[in-house]
Design an enzyme around this catalytic site. Structure first.
Site, PDB file in Angstrom:
ATOM      1  CG  PHE A 182      28.118  21.881 -72.501  1.00  0.00           C
ATOM      2  CD1 PHE A 182      28.369  22.588 -71.335  1.00  0.00           C
ATOM      3  CD2 PHE A 182      29.192  21.551 -73.314  1.00  0.00           C
ATOM      4  CE1 PHE A 182      29.660  22.969 -70.974  1.00  0.00           C
ATOM      5  CE2 PHE A 182      30.490  21.920 -72.972  1.00  0.00           C
ATOM      6  CZ  PHE A 182      30.727  22.636 -71.807  1.00  0.00           C
ATOM      7  CB  CYS A 183      24.009  26.214 -72.132  1.00  0.00           C
ATOM      8  SG  CYS A 183      22.375  25.543 -72.538  1.00  0.00           S
ATOM      9  CB  THR A 184      23.098  26.876 -67.175  1.00  0.00           C
ATOM     10  OG1 THR A 184      24.195  27.760 -67.333  1.00  0.00           O
ATOM     11  CG2 THR A 184      22.852  26.611 -65.700  1.00  0.00           C
TER      12      THR A 184
END
Length: 261
Positions: A182-184
């Site tokens: 996951f990331c922004t």
């Protein structure tokens, strides 16, 4: 009253006319008085744009008239003031730099898991096959320090180009688990998922739309803190509100910083 609509979007798709497209998008965003950053590369488009709701939606309609971007999905949030100081449309080698030839747009997207399914897995403590879920934060360490999912793996990378080396050092710890990167906003975790699959990690998914989409769909369940964003707002709470009005803060000028999602 929050009158500025902020959108974040990206798509991996072959772009062979970046120079012409840059001029078209410069003219379009100027005519709509939008500000933000748009990055173009042979592998696709990455953007973060803000303005009035009418202007932003007009921009999206025009962009989606191009068949390559017809299914472009945008994540939305609102702010009281414009978080960017100017409009940048840049051509780059990659829309998110990894320095690794992991992305081949014609090969399709990395497999993903939607926010509601991930929340259900975290609620029950395993995925639908009964396997433990390993959440892997692909963001830079200073972003992680603003907030992350409970128990997420954090390799303390200083920049995304360090991810391949970190993966080589820690891949064995991911064995036997369903890994969710996951990331922004989705772009880094998609590249990371593709790289991990290439490296032989068996079960890898990306969180569709990243943290911002998760906030939008399920709120802050299993998340602690805020989500750092590369604009004048600095960070967003799980209700997608800025902790304070940071419009006067100096937004990053480097387009590789202002849009690293």
């Amino acid at each position: 009253m929050k009158e500025i609509l902020n959108i974040a979007a990206y798509k991996f798709v072959q772009i062979d006319d970046a120079a012409d497209l840059r001029e078209q998008l410069r003219a379009l965003t100027h005519s709509l008085a939008l500000k933000g950053t748009i990055l173009l590369a042979p592998e696709g488009i990455n953007l973060f744009v803000a303005g009035t709701a009418e202007a932003v939606r007009s921009f999206l309609r025009a962009l989606r008239d191009d068949a390559r971007f017809a299914d472009l999905e945008a994540k939305e949030s609102w702010s009281e003031a414009q978080p960017f100081r100017r409009m940048l449309v840049k051509i780059k080698r990659e829309i998110i730099r990894m320095d690794h030839p992991a992305i081949q747009p014609a090969a399709g997207r990395a497999p993903g898991v939607d926010a509601r399914t991930l929340k259900r897995w975290l609620d029950q403590g395993h995925d639908d096959a009964g396997k433990p879920v390993a959440l892997l934060d692909t963001r830079n360490a200073f972003e992680v320090d603003h907030g992350s999912f409970e128990g997420a793996i954090d390799w303390r990378i200083a920049k995304f180009t360090e991810f391949p080396k970190a993966l080589a050092a820690h891949a064995d710890a991911l064995a036997g688990k369903t890994v969710v990167s996951f990331c922004t906003g989705g772009i880094r975790c998609e590249k990371a998922a593709i790289l991990m699959r290439e490296a032989g990690v068996a079960d890898v998914l990306q969180l569709e739309g990243g943290i911002l989409k998760y906030f939008e769909e399920v709120g802050g369940a299993h998340y602690r803190g805020e989500c750092f964003v590369f604009d004048g707002r600095e960070s967003l709470a799980p209700d997608l509100s800025a902790r304070a009005n940071r419009a006067s803060a100096r937004a990053p000028e480097d387009p590789d910083l202002s849009i690293k999602r």
